[in-house]
Design a protein around this motif. Structure first.
Motif, PDB file in Angstrom:
ATOM      1  N   VAL A  43     137.455   3.376  43.208  1.00  0.00           N
ATOM      2  CA  VAL A  43     137.717   2.447  42.104  1.00  0.00           C
ATOM      3  C   VAL A  43     137.380   1.014  42.511  1.00  0.00           C
ATOM      4  O   VAL A  43     136.750   0.274  41.760  1.00  0.00           O
ATOM      5  CB  VAL A  43     139.187   2.554  41.638  1.00  0.00           C
ATOM      6  CG1 VAL A  43     139.564   1.419  40.714  1.00  0.00           C
ATOM      7  CG2 VAL A  43     139.413   3.892  40.960  1.00  0.00           C
ATOM      8  N   THR A  44     137.775   0.622  43.713  1.00  0.00           N
ATOM      9  CA  THR A  44     137.505  -0.751  44.143  1.00  0.00           C
ATOM     10  C   THR A  44     136.013  -0.984  44.310  1.00  0.00           C
ATOM     11  O   THR A  44     135.507  -2.048  43.943  1.00  0.00           O
ATOM     12  CB  THR A  44     138.265  -1.105  45.433  1.00  0.00           C
ATOM     13  OG1 THR A  44     137.923  -0.170  46.451  1.00  0.00           O
ATOM     14  CG2 THR A  44     139.751  -1.110  45.215  1.00  0.00           C
ATOM     15  N   LEU A  45     135.287  -0.006  44.826  1.00  0.00           N
ATOM     16  CA  LEU A  45     133.835  -0.167  44.960  1.00  0.00           C
ATOM     17  C   LEU A  45     133.162  -0.207  43.594  1.00  0.00           C
ATOM     18  O   LEU A  45     132.211  -0.968  43.385  1.00  0.00           O
ATOM     19  CB  LEU A  45     133.239   0.954  45.809  1.00  0.00           C
ATOM     20  CG  LEU A  45     133.532   0.863  47.289  1.00  0.00           C
ATOM     21  CD1 LEU A  45     133.037   2.110  48.002  1.00  0.00           C
ATOM     22  CD2 LEU A  45     132.909  -0.386  47.895  1.00  0.00           C
ATOM     23  N   CYS A  48     133.053  -3.551  42.279  1.00  0.00           N
ATOM     24  CA  CYS A  48     132.284  -4.481  43.113  1.00  0.00           C
ATOM     25  C   CYS A  48     133.088  -5.202  44.199  1.00  0.00           C
ATOM     26  O   CYS A  48     132.754  -6.331  44.563  1.00  0.00           O
ATOM     27  CB  CYS A  48     131.533  -5.483  42.250  1.00  0.00           C
ATOM     28  SG  CYS A  48     130.375  -4.685  41.122  1.00  0.00           S
ATOM     29  N   VAL A  49     134.117  -4.570  44.735  1.00  0.00           N
ATOM     30  CA  VAL A  49     134.795  -5.133  45.898  1.00  0.00           C
ATOM     31  C   VAL A  49     133.831  -5.010  47.080  1.00  0.00           C
ATOM     32  O   VAL A  49     133.145  -4.005  47.241  1.00  0.00           O
ATOM     33  CB  VAL A  49     136.120  -4.392  46.186  1.00  0.00           C
ATOM     34  CG1 VAL A  49     136.691  -4.761  47.533  1.00  0.00           C
ATOM     35  CG2 VAL A  49     137.116  -4.692  45.093  1.00  0.00           C
ATOM     36  N   ASN A  50     133.792  -6.026  47.908  1.00  0.00           N
ATOM     37  CA  ASN A  50     132.934  -6.072  49.075  1.00  0.00           C
ATOM     38  C   ASN A  50     133.294  -4.936  50.031  1.00  0.00           C
ATOM     39  O   ASN A  50     134.460  -4.714  50.330  1.00  0.00           O
ATOM     40  CB  ASN A  50     133.138  -7.456  49.731  1.00  0.00           C
ATOM     41  CG  ASN A  50     132.353  -7.645  50.972  1.00  0.00           C
ATOM     42  OD1 ASN A  50     132.512  -6.919  51.941  1.00  0.00           O
ATOM     43  ND2 ASN A  50     131.506  -8.653  50.955  1.00  0.00           N
ATOM     44  N   ILE A  51     132.287  -4.225  50.547  1.00  0.00           N
ATOM     45  CA  ILE A  51     132.534  -3.075  51.420  1.00  0.00           C
ATOM     46  C   ILE A  51     133.241  -3.476  52.707  1.00  0.00           C
ATOM     47  O   ILE A  51     134.072  -2.745  53.232  1.00  0.00           O
ATOM     48  CB  ILE A  51     131.235  -2.295  51.714  1.00  0.00           C
ATOM     49  CG1 ILE A  51     131.521  -0.967  52.416  1.00  0.00           C
ATOM     50  CG2 ILE A  51     130.294  -3.094  52.572  1.00  0.00           C
ATOM     51  CD1 ILE A  51     131.444   0.199  51.519  1.00  0.00           C
ATOM     52  N   THR A  66     133.048   2.397  57.206  1.00  0.00           N
ATOM     53  CA  THR A  66     133.332   2.321  55.773  1.00  0.00           C
ATOM     54  C   THR A  66     132.042   2.489  54.973  1.00  0.00           C
ATOM     55  O   THR A  66     132.003   3.230  53.987  1.00  0.00           O
ATOM     56  CB  THR A  66     133.997   0.974  55.425  1.00  0.00           C
ATOM     57  OG1 THR A  66     135.081   0.745  56.312  1.00  0.00           O
ATOM     58  CG2 THR A  66     134.489   0.954  53.988  1.00  0.00           C
ATOM     59  N   LEU A  67     130.992   1.824  55.401  1.00  0.00           N
ATOM     60  CA  LEU A  67     129.703   1.917  54.705  1.00  0.00           C
ATOM     61  C   LEU A  67     129.166   3.342  54.743  1.00  0.00           C
ATOM     62  O   LEU A  67     128.724   3.875  53.716  1.00  0.00           O
ATOM     63  CB  LEU A  67     128.702   0.947  55.319  1.00  0.00           C
ATOM     64  CG  LEU A  67     127.335   0.893  54.659  1.00  0.00           C
ATOM     65  CD1 LEU A  67     127.467   0.496  53.193  1.00  0.00           C
ATOM     66  CD2 LEU A  67     126.445  -0.085  55.393  1.00  0.00           C
ATOM     67  N   ARG A  68     129.225   3.989  55.905  1.00  0.00           N
ATOM     68  CA  ARG A  68     128.724   5.370  56.006  1.00  0.00           C
ATOM     69  C   ARG A  68     129.549   6.322  55.141  1.00  0.00           C
ATOM     70  O   ARG A  68     129.016   7.259  54.554  1.00  0.00           O
ATOM     71  CB  ARG A  68     128.749   5.834  57.465  1.00  0.00           C
ATOM     72  CG  ARG A  68     127.692   5.185  58.337  1.00  0.00           C
ATOM     73  CD  ARG A  68     127.641   5.812  59.730  1.00  0.00           C
ATOM     74  NE  ARG A  68     128.896   5.710  60.465  1.00  0.00           N
ATOM     75  CZ  ARG A  68     129.283   4.661  61.183  1.00  0.00           C
ATOM     76  NH1 ARG A  68     128.502   3.585  61.249  1.00  0.00           N
ATOM     77  NH2 ARG A  68     130.438   4.671  61.831  1.00  0.00           N
ATOM     78  N   THR A  69     130.850   6.069  55.059  1.00  0.00           N
ATOM     79  CA  THR A  69     131.730   6.964  54.303  1.00  0.00           C
ATOM     80  C   THR A  69     131.564   6.803  52.798  1.00  0.00           C
ATOM     81  O   THR A  69     131.589   7.781  52.051  1.00  0.00           O
ATOM     82  CB  THR A  69     133.203   6.706  54.687  1.00  0.00           C
ATOM     83  OG1 THR A  69     133.335   6.859  56.101  1.00  0.00           O
ATOM     84  CG2 THR A  69     134.138   7.666  53.984  1.00  0.00           C
ATOM     85  N   TYR A  70     131.374   5.555  52.344  1.00  0.00           N
ATOM     86  CA  TYR A  70     131.393   5.286  50.905  1.00  0.00           C
ATOM     87  C   TYR A  70     130.077   4.764  50.343  1.00  0.00           C
ATOM     88  O   TYR A  70     130.038   4.332  49.197  1.00  0.00           O
ATOM     89  CB  TYR A  70     132.514   4.287  50.583  1.00  0.00           C
ATOM     90  CG  TYR A  70     133.870   4.855  50.878  1.00  0.00           C
ATOM     91  CD1 TYR A  70     134.434   5.822  50.055  1.00  0.00           C
ATOM     92  CD2 TYR A  70     134.591   4.448  51.994  1.00  0.00           C
ATOM     93  CE1 TYR A  70     135.673   6.362  50.327  1.00  0.00           C
ATOM     94  CE2 TYR A  70     135.843   4.987  52.276  1.00  0.00           C
ATOM     95  CZ  TYR A  70     136.366   5.943  51.440  1.00  0.00           C
ATOM     96  OH  TYR A  70     137.595   6.484  51.710  1.00  0.00           O
ATOM     97  N   ALA A  71     128.996   4.825  51.095  1.00  0.00           N
ATOM     98  CA  ALA A  71     127.711   4.292  50.619  1.00  0.00           C
ATOM     99  C   ALA A  71     127.285   4.940  49.307  1.00  0.00           C
ATOM    100  O   ALA A  71     126.721   4.276  48.437  1.00  0.00           O
ATOM    101  CB  ALA A  71     126.635   4.477  51.679  1.00  0.00           C
ATOM    102  N   HIS A  72     127.568   6.213  49.127  1.00  0.00           N
ATOM    103  CA  HIS A  72     127.174   6.909  47.900  1.00  0.00           C
ATOM    104  C   HIS A  72     127.900   6.367  46.667  1.00  0.00           C
ATOM    105  O   HIS A  72     127.478   6.599  45.541  1.00  0.00           O
ATOM    106  CB  HIS A  72     127.418   8.409  48.038  1.00  0.00           C
ATOM    107  CG  HIS A  72     128.861   8.778  48.148  1.00  0.00           C
ATOM    108  ND1 HIS A  72     129.590   8.588  49.307  1.00  0.00           N
ATOM    109  CD2 HIS A  72     129.716   9.293  47.242  1.00  0.00           C
ATOM    110  CE1 HIS A  72     130.828   8.986  49.107  1.00  0.00           C
ATOM    111  NE2 HIS A  72     130.943   9.413  47.862  1.00  0.00           N
TER     112      HIS A  72
END
Length: 102
Positions: A43-45, A48-51, A66-72
């Motif tokens: 939801v936060t992504l 547009c919350v900053n990664i 965090t980037l690898r986990t939620y990049a999709h």
């Protein structure tokens, strides 16, 4: 408190007695705090919350994790660019008053 609540609403099964007579609840990553954590991140992504900030909120020591986990879950650069232009190009303009000479 979390597992009895999940059990009460039927998300996880009722507890069974363990070897020592204690209540034991079924655990899995799809229907507990872990799922709620992923929902929060998603939801936060989406909003547009900053990664890097999200990683801090989640307690990750490495923003790369965090980037690898939620990049999709991140908006594509095309979508971000479209939103940026839309936000600037389609704002209602202020109506000029008679006192400013226009």
């Amino acid at each position: 408190m979390w597992k009895p609540a999940l059990s009460a609403v039927g998300v996880i099964p009722k507890p069974v007695k363990g070897k020592r007579g204690r209540k034991r609840y079924a655990t899995d990553r799809e229907s507990g705090m872990h799922a709620l954590r992923h929902f929060y991140a998603s939801v936060t992504l989406a909003d547009c919350v900053n990664i890097k900030e999200l990683g801090e909120y989640l307690g990750h020591h490495d923003p790369g994790f965090t980037l690898r986990t939620y990049a999709h879950m991140l908006l594509s650069s095309h979508e971000r660019a479209r939103r940026a232009i839309d936000a600037r190009m389609f704002r209602p303009r202020a109506v000029s008053g008679a006192s400013d000479g226009t």
